[in-house]
Scaffold this motif. Structure first.
Motif, PDB file in Angstrom:
ATOM      1  N   GLY A   1       0.815  -1.218   0.000  1.00  0.00           N
ATOM      2  CA  GLY A   1       0.000   0.000   0.000  1.00  0.00           C
ATOM      3  C   GLY A   1       0.843   1.260   0.000  1.00  0.00           C
ATOM      4  O   GLY A   1       0.548   2.238  -0.708  1.00  0.00           O
ATOM      5  N   VAL A   2       1.921   1.238   0.774  1.00  0.00           N
ATOM      6  CA  VAL A   2       2.815   2.396   0.871  1.00  0.00           C
ATOM      7  C   VAL A   2       3.570   2.588  -0.453  1.00  0.00           C
ATOM      8  O   VAL A   2       3.675   3.688  -0.982  1.00  0.00           O
ATOM      9  N   ARG A   3       4.079   1.479  -0.999  1.00  0.00           N
ATOM     10  CA  ARG A   3       4.892   1.574  -2.211  1.00  0.00           C
ATOM     11  C   ARG A   3       4.069   1.801  -3.478  1.00  0.00           C
ATOM     12  O   ARG A   3       4.454   2.572  -4.343  1.00  0.00           O
ATOM     13  N   ASN A   4       2.940   1.100  -3.602  1.00  0.00           N
ATOM     14  CA  ASN A   4       2.218   1.119  -4.880  1.00  0.00           C
ATOM     15  C   ASN A   4       0.976   1.991  -4.900  1.00  0.00           C
ATOM     16  O   ASN A   4       0.486   2.337  -5.951  1.00  0.00           O
ATOM     17  N   LEU A   5       0.424   2.270  -3.727  1.00  0.00           N
ATOM     18  CA  LEU A   5      -0.872   2.975  -3.718  1.00  0.00           C
ATOM     19  C   LEU A   5      -0.799   4.343  -3.043  1.00  0.00           C
ATOM     20  O   LEU A   5      -1.808   5.012  -2.886  1.00  0.00           O
ATOM     21  N   GLY A   6       0.392   4.733  -2.591  1.00  0.00           N
ATOM     22  CA  GLY A   6       0.542   6.058  -1.980  1.00  0.00           C
ATOM     23  C   GLY A   6      -0.137   6.209  -0.634  1.00  0.00           C
ATOM     24  O   GLY A   6      -0.531   7.309  -0.236  1.00  0.00           O
ATOM     25  N   ILE A   7      -0.283   5.090   0.102  1.00  0.00           N
ATOM     26  CA  ILE A   7      -0.912   5.166   1.420  1.00  0.00           C
ATOM     27  C   ILE A   7       0.085   5.717   2.445  1.00  0.00           C
ATOM     28  O   ILE A   7       1.244   5.305   2.466  1.00  0.00           O
ATOM     29  N   THR A   8      -0.379   6.645   3.282  1.00  0.00           N
ATOM     30  CA  THR A   8       0.498   7.176   4.337  1.00  0.00           C
ATOM     31  C   THR A   8      -0.104   7.011   5.729  1.00  0.00           C
ATOM     32  O   THR A   8       0.527   7.327   6.728  1.00  0.00           O
ATOM     33  N   LYS A   9      -1.363   6.524   5.772  1.00  0.00           N
ATOM     34  CA  LYS A   9      -2.020   6.305   7.069  1.00  0.00           C
ATOM     35  C   LYS A   9      -2.840   5.031   6.974  1.00  0.00           C
ATOM     36  O   LYS A   9      -3.550   4.829   5.997  1.00  0.00           O
ATOM     37  N   PHE A  10      -2.721   4.213   8.010  1.00  0.00           N
ATOM     38  CA  PHE A  10      -3.511   2.986   8.047  1.00  0.00           C
ATOM     39  C   PHE A  10      -4.459   3.008   9.228  1.00  0.00           C
ATOM     40  O   PHE A  10      -4.129   3.545  10.285  1.00  0.00           O
ATOM     41  N   GLU A  11      -5.607   2.387   9.030  1.00  0.00           N
ATOM     42  CA  GLU A  11      -6.587   2.262  10.095  1.00  0.00           C
ATOM     43  C   GLU A  11      -7.042   0.805  10.119  1.00  0.00           C
ATOM     44  O   GLU A  11      -7.149   0.167   9.077  1.00  0.00           O
ATOM     45  N   ALA A  12      -7.285   0.288  11.318  1.00  0.00           N
ATOM     46  CA  ALA A  12      -7.822  -1.063  11.443  1.00  0.00           C
ATOM     47  C   ALA A  12      -8.972  -1.008  12.435  1.00  0.00           C
ATOM     48  O   ALA A  12      -8.858  -0.382  13.487  1.00  0.00           O
ATOM     49  N   LYS A  13     -10.080  -1.651  12.077  1.00  0.00           N
ATOM     50  CA  LYS A  13     -11.241  -1.704  12.974  1.00  0.00           C
ATOM     51  C   LYS A  13     -11.435  -3.152  13.376  1.00  0.00           C
ATOM     52  O   LYS A  13     -11.669  -4.001  12.513  1.00  0.00           O
ATOM     53  N   ILE A  14     -11.341  -3.418  14.663  1.00  0.00           N
ATOM     54  CA  ILE A  14     -11.352  -4.801  15.123  1.00  0.00           C
ATOM     55  C   ILE A  14     -12.343  -4.992  16.259  1.00  0.00           C
ATOM     56  O   ILE A  14     -12.427  -4.158  17.162  1.00  0.00           O
ATOM     57  N   GLY A  15     -13.098  -6.085  16.191  1.00  0.00           N
ATOM     58  CA  GLY A  15     -14.062  -6.397  17.246  1.00  0.00           C
ATOM     59  C   GLY A  15     -13.371  -6.421  18.606  1.00  0.00           C
ATOM     60  O   GLY A  15     -12.279  -6.969  18.738  1.00  0.00           O
TER      61      GLY A  15
END
Length: 212
Positions: free
Chosen positions: A133-147
């Protein structure tokens, strides 16, 4: 549009897991997994009919705001002696959930095969997906939603430097977040520098076809 189709021929090979694009051949096994009430609860999803699951697979492949890989067991998979379906252990997804901010990716991982849980498969798959995601999609922030009851998963994301930022009591989920600073990016790339990116089509060819 079509940004997310970048991965339609990408196979990422790590030590434990190999990530391949979600293809029609994966659907029956995936559908079988999702009949499990435990997985429905953990992924907050409804059971679908097989036909609906094929529809889903098509939308996963074609939608510009999702990137999906099926997680295979690297050790079992190479050499094409076995079909993907026999080596599937789960999936990992990246969603672009904020139209205003294409640099935010929501990440989700599922190790569906019980015998593979707690063995580092989810961790490697997540790291590989984040790095992608960082290398190919330009993502700089990640979020995870977990039960909230999914301690193992919350714990895993915290090991990957995510911080708990909120609790949604309505959905009974914990929201974790990671901002990819230069330092985090460096760490992420180091964690995944063993990963080889290959063409899925080529890997799928029977051995010997590529020899000239």
């Amino acid at each position: 549009a079509g940004a997310m189709r970048v991965n339609q021929d990408a196979a990422l090979q790590g030590h434990r897991v190999t990530l391949v694009p979600y293809a029609p051949t994966h659907v029956p096994r995936y559908h079988e997994w999702m009949q499990s009430e435990e997985l429905q609860r953990l992924t907050a999803s409804e059971p679908l009919s097989l036909e609906q699951e094929y529809e889903m697979q098509r939308s996963w492949r074609d939608d510009a705001d999702k990137c999906t890989f099926i997680v295979l067991d690297t050790e079992r998979w190479p050499g094409q002696t076995r079909a993907d379906e026999d080596c599937m252990v789960g999936d990992v997804n990246l969603f672009l959930t904020d139209a205003e901010d294409p640099t935010l990716g929501e990440i989700e991982v599922m190790i569906a095969e019980p015998s593979y849980r707690g063995r580092g498969f989810g961790k490697e798959a997540t790291l590989m997906m984040m790095s992608y995601g960082v290398r190919n999609l330009g993502i700089t922030k990640f979020e995870a939603k977990i039960g909230q009851e999914n301690e193992a998963s919350i714990c895993m994301f915290k090991k990957l430097h995510f911080k708990e930022v909120a609790v949604n009591s309505v959905f009974q989920e914990v929201i974790l977040r990671l901002d990819v600073s230069d330092e985090e990016r460096q760490w992420l790339l180091e964690q995944t520098n063993h990963v080889k990116e290959k063409s899925y089509t080529e890997l799928k060819l029977p051995a010997g076809v590529l020899e000239t």
